[in-house]
Design a protein around this motif. Structure first.
Motif, PDB file in Angstrom:
ATOM      1  N   SER A  23     -43.740 -23.748  -4.610  1.00  0.00           N
ATOM      2  CA  SER A  23     -44.973 -23.052  -4.137  1.00  0.00           C
ATOM      3  C   SER A  23     -46.179 -24.314  -4.183  1.00  0.00           C
ATOM      4  O   SER A  23     -45.737 -25.074  -4.697  1.00  0.00           O
ATOM      5  N   ASP A  24     -47.365 -23.852  -3.685  1.00  0.00           N
ATOM      6  CA  ASP A  24     -48.323 -24.906  -3.995  1.00  0.00           C
ATOM      7  C   ASP A  24     -47.953 -26.243  -3.227  1.00  0.00           C
ATOM      8  O   ASP A  24     -48.374 -27.464  -3.867  1.00  0.00           O
ATOM      9  N   ASN A  26     -47.928 -28.218   0.783  1.00  0.00           N
ATOM     10  CA  ASN A  26     -47.564 -28.214   2.277  1.00  0.00           C
ATOM     11  C   ASN A  26     -47.584 -29.955   2.506  1.00  0.00           C
ATOM     12  O   ASN A  26     -48.509 -30.656   1.918  1.00  0.00           O
ATOM     13  N   ALA A  66     -42.407 -22.318  11.077  1.00  0.00           N
ATOM     14  CA  ALA A  66     -42.068 -21.832   9.864  1.00  0.00           C
ATOM     15  C   ALA A  66     -41.574 -23.004   8.923  1.00  0.00           C
ATOM     16  O   ALA A  66     -41.556 -22.986   7.828  1.00  0.00           O
ATOM     17  N   THR A  67     -41.251 -24.284   9.638  1.00  0.00           N
ATOM     18  CA  THR A  67     -40.654 -25.317   8.968  1.00  0.00           C
ATOM     19  C   THR A  67     -41.621 -26.525   9.014  1.00  0.00           C
ATOM     20  O   THR A  67     -41.914 -26.576  10.392  1.00  0.00           O
ATOM     21  N   GLU A  68     -41.869 -27.334   8.078  1.00  0.00           N
ATOM     22  CA  GLU A  68     -42.661 -28.520   8.636  1.00  0.00           C
ATOM     23  C   GLU A  68     -41.566 -29.575   8.185  1.00  0.00           C
ATOM     24  O   GLU A  68     -41.115 -29.475   7.244  1.00  0.00           O
ATOM     25  N   TYR A  83     -39.666 -28.566   4.707  1.00  0.00           N
ATOM     26  CA  TYR A  83     -40.149 -27.437   3.847  1.00  0.00           C
ATOM     27  C   TYR A  83     -40.361 -26.103   4.724  1.00  0.00           C
ATOM     28  O   TYR A  83     -40.899 -26.171   5.869  1.00  0.00           O
ATOM     29  N   ASP A  84     -39.509 -25.165   4.234  1.00  0.00           N
ATOM     30  CA  ASP A  84     -39.348 -23.815   4.993  1.00  0.00           C
ATOM     31  C   ASP A  84     -40.568 -23.200   4.243  1.00  0.00           C
ATOM     32  O   ASP A  84     -40.302 -22.497   3.088  1.00  0.00           O
ATOM     33  N   LYS A  85     -41.703 -22.703   4.935  1.00  0.00           N
ATOM     34  CA  LYS A  85     -42.741 -22.311   4.364  1.00  0.00           C
ATOM     35  C   LYS A  85     -42.426 -20.771   3.886  1.00  0.00           C
ATOM     36  O   LYS A  85     -43.111 -20.403   2.907  1.00  0.00           O
ATOM     37  N   LYS A  86     -41.598 -20.102   4.759  1.00  0.00           N
ATOM     38  CA  LYS A  86     -41.223 -18.731   4.457  1.00  0.00           C
ATOM     39  C   LYS A  86     -40.662 -18.787   3.199  1.00  0.00           C
ATOM     40  O   LYS A  86     -40.864 -18.039   2.356  1.00  0.00           O
ATOM     41  N   LYS A  88     -40.015 -20.787   1.148  1.00  0.00           N
ATOM     42  CA  LYS A  88     -40.335 -22.021   0.203  1.00  0.00           C
ATOM     43  C   LYS A  88     -39.345 -22.813  -0.361  1.00  0.00           C
ATOM     44  O   LYS A  88     -39.436 -23.176  -1.481  1.00  0.00           O
ATOM     45  N   GLY A 141     -52.301 -26.898  -0.368  1.00  0.00           N
ATOM     46  CA  GLY A 141     -51.050 -27.472  -0.570  1.00  0.00           C
ATOM     47  C   GLY A 141     -50.997 -28.844  -0.914  1.00  0.00           C
ATOM     48  O   GLY A 141     -49.817 -29.492  -0.723  1.00  0.00           O
TER      49      GLY A 141
END
Length: 330
Positions: A23-24, A26, A66-68, A83-86, A88, A141
DNA sequence: CGGCAGGCGGTTA
DNA sequence: TAACCGCCTGCC
């Protein structure tokens, strides 16, 4: 640490490390808050994957992906990070042949600062400070990368009185001309594909030149890099490092040619892990005057304020403030 | 064309 | 020791 690490290999036999949950974090905020210059966003070509995952959001063009994904070079390693934001989940795919068994557990967690409790830092900084709350909301993030010291010295000497696209260009030209190549993994076909991708985003699969190499150059040798007057600073600093050694304190940094208080604070923060550093540039001056009612010229006052108010967390505070004002007015 | 971009070194008073 | 000033370069 409370994340799980998985390990596999992809079609090109490159190691892929998976971390979950994180988490935390981006990637855009982390790689584009001005602390590093060798990471590039990849336009995600994985729209189909998002659909498979049950996204079904392609009708909404404004919907955040959803992914960056980023590709870049750090500590001599070339990697792609997704990174899959959903979910994590953080995935790191090494593209270089120089991988080590400990990369998944040591190199990348240290570089990305994965073992630090950013939620706690944000809570602490937010306490009784609505300005900081606002700033943190803009860049919640951000992770402060633990970068190679020599790379940060080179990068931030180049950064002075300069703009980010040009800084990036100078660094890649420097690597291309005088840096050692980093061997890519996989078949020749794989390597060619990876080089094409790197080239497309303006990255050279080379290390930055060592201080030894730079110390042996004349200013005219650096002319193609278009560093301007910073070429002399780089060579002088490389000579100083060769004759003495790498600096370990703010004062040692400040003695290097081309390194003043702002650059020394950046190197201390990003290269030496001195998290109490508070680099003050034009943007921080701007945000301090807007949000904390300082006179824009009162750098000393700001420095004292930061030391008293943020203390050991100065570097984090600076990054949140910097990112916030750049988003707002940059 | 002048202004500017994530400052610094050198020179003054 | 604080206040100025010029600076390579590229882009607007």
């Amino acid at each position: 640490m409370d994340y799980l690490i998985t390990y596999k290999r992809n079609a090109a036999h490159a190691p892929v490390y998976g971390y979950a949950p994180i988490s935390d974090i981006n990637l855009r905020e982390t790689f584009e808050c001005g602390q590093c210059f060798r990471w590039r966003a990849l336009g995600s070509e994985d729209a189909s994957e998002a659909d498979e995952a049950g996204g079904a959001k392609k009708s909404d063009g404004a919907q955040a992906r959803a992914t960056e994904s980023y590709i870049g070079i750090a500590r001599g390693h070339i990697a792609r990070i997704d990174y899959d934001k959903k979910e994590k989940h953080l995935h790191i795919t090494e593209l270089g042949a120089n991988t080590n068994k400990t990369d998944a557990t040591e190199l990348w967690p240290a570089y990305l600062d994965l073992n630090r409790d950013y939620a706690a830092i944000k809570r602490k900084l937010s306490r009784g400070d609505d300005t900081m709350k606002t700033a943190i909301a803009a860049g919640k993030g951000i992770r402060i990368l633990k970068q190679d010291l020599w790379e940060t010295i080179i990068s931030f000497i180049i950064s002075q009185n300069n703009n980010i696209p040009r800084i990036k260009g100078c660094i890649e030209k420097l690597a291309a001309l005088y840096g050692e190549p980093i061997e890519l993994a996989g078949t020749e076909k794989n390597k060619a594909e990876e080089i094409a991708i790197l080239d497309e985003v303006g990255l050279t699969p080379n290390e930055l030149p060592t201080s030894k190499v730079l110390a042996g150059l004349k200013e005219e040798d650096l002319a193609p890099v278009r560093l301007g007057y910073r070429a002399r600073y780089l060579i002088e600093t490389a000579k100083a490092v060769e004759e003495d050694c790498l600096p370990e304190t703010f004062d040692d940094l400040n003695k290097l040619c081309g390194v003043g208080p702002k650059v020394a604070n950046c190197i201390g923060l990003f290269g030496l892990g001195k998290m109490d550093s508070f680099p003050i540039d034009v943007w921080v001056r701007r945000v301090m005057s807007r949000m904390y009612k300082f006179d824009e010229c009162d750098v000393k006052g700001m420095q004292a304020f930061a030391e008293a108010k943020f203390g050991d967390l100065g570097g984090f505070a600076q990054q949140y403030l910097f990112y916030y004002i750049r988003e707002l007015e940059g």
